[in-house]
Structure formats: structure tokens, C-alpha cells
Scaffold this active site. Structure first.
Site, mmCIF file in Angstrom:
data_model
loop_
_atom_site.group_PDB
_atom_site.id
_atom_site.type_symbol
_atom_site.label_atom_id
_atom_site.label_comp_id
_atom_site.label_asym_id
_atom_site.label_seq_id
_atom_site.Cartn_x
_atom_site.Cartn_y
_atom_site.Cartn_z
ATOM 1 N N ASP A 1 16.058 8.731 6.454
ATOM 2 C CA ASP A 1 15.845 9.895 5.888
ATOM 3 C C ASP A 1 16.955 9.966 4.520
ATOM 4 O OD1 ASP A 1 18.462 9.684 6.951
ATOM 5 O OD2 ASP A 1 18.319 11.393 8.260
ATOM 6 N N HIS B 1 19.206 16.356 2.824
ATOM 7 C CA HIS B 1 18.689 14.887 2.486
ATOM 8 C C HIS B 1 18.393 14.880 1.103
ATOM 9 C CE1 HIS B 1 20.157 13.405 6.404
ATOM 10 N NE2 HIS B 1 19.286 14.273 6.960
#
Length: 372
Positions: free
Chosen positions: A270, A96
Site C-alpha cells: 500500500d 497512503h
């Protein structure tokens, strides 16, 4: 290949990258030097003894686990782990990177091979290593939202499904992918009045075929989002653009239009979150905050709260790819498997995933220039 599995140290992250069954698969393929950090599986109810019985060569401290050729993890490394990076090290985990400039720079500086679970992508566009955790997060989102609608958790004091003589409450799910679909399934099961908003007419038709009259579908545009959010008791944000920052689809004004005690659950946190008011990442220790009277749940590692289920589901999906890398080396594995090659976000000091480069204003290098 020498493989390390460190213990996850993110707040209340109880998952582990590999089950004992996964370790058996790796050792049977000839990768006998698996360094499992002591206590790494305890949070998922896997003991050190189970890993040793599965064939792990030895248990170790974190530093030793990180010293291996390929590191298998669950969540992106935190700052205290950056010192373990070294040139040519393979890091296979959820990264991420789009909203994480410091981690991205650390991977560049140390020339780590960063392969992100979340951007491994099949030819049909599906994301096989993100799917299992999206299923978990989606199902959890509605359960959690229902909990925080209870008065003792700061909510309105309502039951999503209502009861005899009391109408069901409204749930809006923004994003009709894997996470959104699973959030909708649980909401329907609870008896809520459910709306799913998505940008794809084809996906909306699929959802209508799946749910029938149990779910209303709407095209994603500012008007439909504003109207649906305004009248919702629970809004679940489940939008994903692979590797990129999540778009801010729900404005602060939309949040202000909701009734006090309403709840939003931002699964996309996220990747930066879809709510303009998602201005912080929360933890399982302190999962919510209130803004404009609305309860915000913004935990980035939701599946970490159900680690046994999550770890098994994750291993089931990652083990074929981990075996390919271990058996062939990452370059040949990526040449042979285009889906895996799409997972390469950082390589030889370059960012090789376009959405990450664009999100951070960094130069982009096509991975094909580096893997031939």
C-alpha cells in the site's frame, strides 16, 4: 459535528470505519447526526438495525454520507468518490498518499482536510492508528504465505513447520516493526526457521529478548537480505517509513535467486512495496501472480479479509481521535494533540506531510503555518 460513514467500495473491503459501539460514543458526546450508509457494516457482520439502535440518526445512500462535515472511512477513497470532496471537508481515514498522485491532487484541488490514520504519531514515534491493522496484516501474512506454499496454490508443496523427520522451512521477515513482529510470531508458532531483518540494532536486541533462540536476527544491508532471501521459502515484506514510499530492498535478481514455488508477501504494497517485482497491486479476488517462478501476494487491504476483527480493533483506536476532532474541530484538536496534528497530510490546498510532498515532487507547507 455532522459525521458521515460511507460504505467501503474497494475490492473485497469488508471493514467499516466505526462499530455500533463507536457510534454510541459519538452520539453520547452530542454528535447525533451520524449518516451511516445503508449496508455499510454488513461485511463486518454489523446490521443497519444495530447502528440505528446505537443512536445513528439515519441510514442513507453514499452521496448523503459523503455530504457531512467529517467523513470516517477505512481505506483511501477511489476515483469514483473524488466528486464527493468539497472545501473544508474533514476526511479521516488511511490515505497512503505517497504512491497515489491522483488522490493527492484531488485533495489539493478540493481543499479537503486530509488526516491520515497511518501518520498520527506519538512522541515516542509509535503509530497508534496503524498498529492494530499492522498486527492483523502481520499475522495474516504468514498464514497466507503458508497457504500459497501449498502445491494446489502454486507453491512448492511444503509445510512451514515440517513434521517428524522433515526439517522446518525458512521464513525471512524484512522489517521488525509491528507487522514484522507479528508475522514472526505466527511463523515461530508454526515451527518455521525464522529470520528477522531490521535496520535498527536496538530493535534487533528487543526481538532477541522477545523470541530468544526461536528467531535469528540480522542487520539490514544488501548482502544479508540477498543471502537470506535466496535460501527462504517465504519472505514477508514489512518495512514502513511513515507516510513515505516503501524502499525497494529486494531486487529482481534476489527474487530470481529463490527456488520456484517460493512465496513473497508484500505487506508494504500500500506504500509501493519493498520487492522490485511488486509491480502491481492485487485484490482479494485475484490475490497473486507469478514472476520468475515466485508467487507474489500483493493485496493492499489484507485486513479486509478478516473484517470483524479488524473493524473492532480499528474503532478501539480511532474513536478517541474522532471524538477530539468532533468535539473541538480539527484545528483545536490538532493544537491540543500533537500526535493528531502529525496526521494532517493535506490542508487548504497544500501538502503538509513532508514525506508525501517529497515522494510526489510537490511543494511542502509545514502544518504549523496553517494551524495556529
Amino acid at each position: 459535528m455532522k459525521i458521515g460513514i460511507p460504505k467501503e467500495i474497494k475490492n473485497n473491503e469488508n471493514r467499516v470505519a466505526m462499530t455500533p459501539a463507536g457510534v454510541v460514543s459519538l452520539t453520547h458526546a452530542g454528535h447525533e447526526r451520524l449518516a451511516i450508509e445503508t449496508g455499510g457494516g454488513i461485511g463486518s457482520s454489523f446490521t443497519d438495525a444495530e447502528y440505528v439502535a446505537a443512536g445513528a440518526a439515519y441510514r442513507c445512500i453514499g452521496k448523503e454520507a459523503w455530504a457531512q462535515e467529517m467523513i470516517l472511512k477505512v481505506k483511501e477513497p477511489v476515483a469514483s468518490e473524488y466528486d464527493y470532496f468539497y472545501e473544508g471537508q474533514i476526511l479521516f481515514t488511511y490515505l497512503h498518499l505517497a504512491p497515489r498522485a491522483e488522490l493527492t491532487q484531488a485533495l489539493i484541488d478540493k481543499k479537503v482536510v486530509g488526516i491520515a490514520y497511518e501518520t498520527v504519531q506519538l512522541a515516542n514515534g509509535s503509530l497508534p492508528l496503524l498498529t492494530p491493522m499492522s498486527e492483523v496484516a502481520g499475522k495474516m501474512a504468514t498464514q497466507i504465505g503458508a497457504q500459497y506454499l501449498e502445491k494446489n496454490h502454486g507453491g512448492k508443496g511444503i509445510l512451514l513447520g515440517g513434521v517428524s523427520g522433515v526439517h522446518a522451512r525458512k521464513v525471512t521477515v524484512i522489517g521488525g516493526g509491528i507487522a514484522g513482529t507479528n508475522a514472526a510470531k505466527i511463523a515461530v508458532g508454526m515451527g518455521a526457521d525464522v529470520t528477522v531483518i531490521d535496520l535498527s540494532p536496538e530493535r534487533l536486541r528487543q526481538l532477541e529478548d522477545m523470541f530468544g533462540r526461536d528467531v535469528q536476527t540480522l542487520m539490514s544491508n544488501p548482502y544479508n537480505i540477498a543471502e537470506s532471501v535466496k535460501h527462504s521459502d517465504l519472505v514477508v515484506g514489512a518495512v514502513l517509513i511513515p507516510g513515505a514510499k516503501a524502499p525497494k530492498l529486494v531486487s529482481e535478481e534476489m527474487i530470481q535467486s529463490m527456488q520456484p514455488g517460493s512465496v513473497v508477501v508484500d505487506i508494504a504494497i500500500d506504500q509501493g512495496g519493498i520487492f522490485a517485482t511488486s509491480d502491481r497491486v492485487t485484490t482479494h479476488d485475484d490475490p497473486t501472480y507469478v514472476k520468475h517462478g515466485v508467487v507474489h501476494y500483493a493485496v493492499a487491504n489484507m485486513p479486509g479479509a478478516v473484517p470483524r476483527t479488524s473493524t473492532i480493533a480499528l474503532t478501539n483506536n480511532t474513536i478517541p481521535y474522532a471524538l477530539q476532532i468532533a468535539n473541538k474541530g480539527y484545528k483545536q484538536a490538532c493544537i491540543d494533540n500533537p500526535a493528531l496534528k502529525k496526521g494532517v497530510n493535506a490542508l487548504e490546498g497544500h501538502i503538509t506531510y513532508k514525506a508525501v510532498a517529497e515522494a510526489q515532487g510537490l511543494p511542502y507547507v509545514n502544518v504549523d503555518e496553517l494551524i495556529q
